[in-house]
Design a protein around this motif. Structure first.
Motif, PDB file in Angstrom:
ATOM      1  N   MET A   8       0.841  -1.188   0.000  1.00 43.24           N
ATOM      2  CA  MET A   8       0.000   0.000   0.000  1.00 43.24           C
ATOM      3  C   MET A   8       0.876   1.238   0.000  1.00 43.24           C
ATOM      4  N   GLU A   9       0.518   2.215  -0.844  1.00 44.74           N
ATOM      5  CA  GLU A   9       1.195   3.502  -0.783  1.00 44.74           C
ATOM      6  C   GLU A   9       0.596   4.327   0.356  1.00 44.74           C
ATOM      7  N   ILE A  10       1.470   4.916   1.134  1.00 46.49           N
ATOM      8  CA  ILE A  10       1.092   5.839   2.199  1.00 46.49           C
ATOM      9  C   ILE A  10       1.657   7.201   1.807  1.00 46.49           C
ATOM     10  N   TYR A  11       0.822   8.226   1.821  1.00 46.98           N
ATOM     11  CA  TYR A  11       1.213   9.537   1.320  1.00 46.98           C
ATOM     12  C   TYR A  11       1.507  10.493   2.478  1.00 46.98           C
ATOM     13  N   ASN A  19      -7.865  14.681   5.364  1.00 43.48           N
ATOM     14  CA  ASN A  19      -8.201  13.865   6.533  1.00 43.48           C
ATOM     15  C   ASN A  19      -6.999  13.403   7.345  1.00 43.48           C
ATOM     16  N   ASP A  21      -4.897  10.966   6.908  1.00 39.09           N
ATOM     17  CA  ASP A  21      -4.857   9.524   7.128  1.00 39.09           C
ATOM     18  C   ASP A  21      -3.921   8.802   6.148  1.00 39.09           C
ATOM     19  N   THR A  23      -4.047   8.226   2.933  1.00 37.07           N
ATOM     20  CA  THR A  23      -4.615   7.365   1.892  1.00 37.07           C
ATOM     21  C   THR A  23      -4.475   7.941   0.492  1.00 37.07           C
ATOM     22  N   THR A  24      -4.374   9.257   0.368  1.00 41.87           N
ATOM     23  CA  THR A  24      -4.217   9.926  -0.927  1.00 41.87           C
ATOM     24  C   THR A  24      -3.332  11.146  -0.705  1.00 41.87           C
ATOM     25  N   ASP A  27      -5.341  13.646   1.258  1.00 43.36           N
ATOM     26  CA  ASP A  27      -5.525  13.275   2.666  1.00 43.36           C
ATOM     27  C   ASP A  27      -4.224  12.781   3.300  1.00 43.36           C
ATOM     28  N   TYR A  29      -0.759  12.267   5.318  1.00 39.82           N
ATOM     29  CA  TYR A  29      -0.235  12.628   6.637  1.00 39.82           C
ATOM     30  C   TYR A  29       0.617  13.882   6.486  1.00 39.82           C
ATOM     31  N   ASN A  38       2.485   3.976  11.268  1.00 39.51           N
ATOM     32  CA  ASN A  38       1.327   3.226  10.781  1.00 39.51           C
ATOM     33  C   ASN A  38       1.653   2.266   9.639  1.00 39.51           C
ATOM     34  N   ASP A  43       4.712  -1.982   2.918  1.00 43.89           N
ATOM     35  CA  ASP A  43       4.170  -0.666   2.599  1.00 43.89           C
ATOM     36  C   ASP A  43       5.238   0.214   1.958  1.00 43.89           C
TER      37      ASP A  43
END
Length: 215
Positions: A8-11, A19, A21, A23-24, A27, A29, A38, A43
């Protein structure tokens, strides 16, 4: 039963307003350490241009990479959908130990450096990739392990670290100004297309590798 899990990519983008979180890009972090905390194995963390610090005041903190098989890429502008779209030189992504933002030039004796992070980044896990960052202004002038690796401190339990497209600038340590590795296992480190500028140490201003007996 065989289960397959996709990475999963975490941005991360310090200027994101969504948000928070990861996810995009919208949104993302705003804190890189939140993304690291996280992340699970496999990841991939994408980090937009900016200056990121592990704390606002505690020089004992670092960006701690303690989960195996995590990859962190900098150099994004915050709109990319593929890794190949990033342009690292146009999007400087800085991991800074200058917690108070008060260092000027490369005067390593100034008192303003005495509140800098002992290590900007620490790695304790296996198969970590860091690609496309500037690691700057770590100041490992403490005792014991706090005298090692002002920029990056790789501990003895970590294996097969890969560093690509990196700059290590203005870091200080008694051993390993920019990078200090102590290997107590049969492994290696790979460093590609990276530069070491104005790092200072008594032993190994750029790199200091220590290998345990019989390794």
């Amino acid at each position: 039963i065989t289960a397959t899990f996709n990475k999963m990519e975490i941005y991360v983008n310090e200027n994101a307003t969504g948000n928070n979180d990861g996810t995009t890009w919208a949104d993302a972090y705003t804190s890189l350490q939140d993304a690291i905390n996280n992340a699970v194995s496999e990841d991939v963390i994408w980090v937009a241009a900016g200056t990121y610090k592990s704390s606002v005041s505690d020089r004992n903190t670092s960006f701690n990479l303690g989960v195996d098989n995590v990859k962190i890429y900098g150099g994004f502008n915050g709109t990319e959908t593929t890794l190949s779209q990033r342009i690292i030189l146009s999007n400087p992504t800085i991991l800074s130990g200058d917690l108070n933002g008060d260092d000027t030039g490369v005067d390593f004796t100034t008192a303003t450096r005495n509140d800098n992070s002992y290590h900007v980044v620490q790695i304790t896990a296996d198969d970590i990739v860091i690609d496309g960052f500037k690691i700057e202004n770590g100041h490992a002038n403490g005792s014991s392990s706090n005298a090692y690796g002002g920029g990056l401190y790789i501990l003895d339990t970590a294996q097969d670290v890969v560093l690509k497209n990196m700059e290590f600038n203005n870091n200080v340590g008694l051993t390993g100004g920019a990078l200090r590795v102590y290997y107590n296992t049969n492994t290696s480190a790979k460093i590609e297309n990276s530069t070491f500028n104005n790092n200072v140490s008594r032993y190994g201003s750029g790199l200091y590798f220590l290998v345990n007996n019989n390794r």
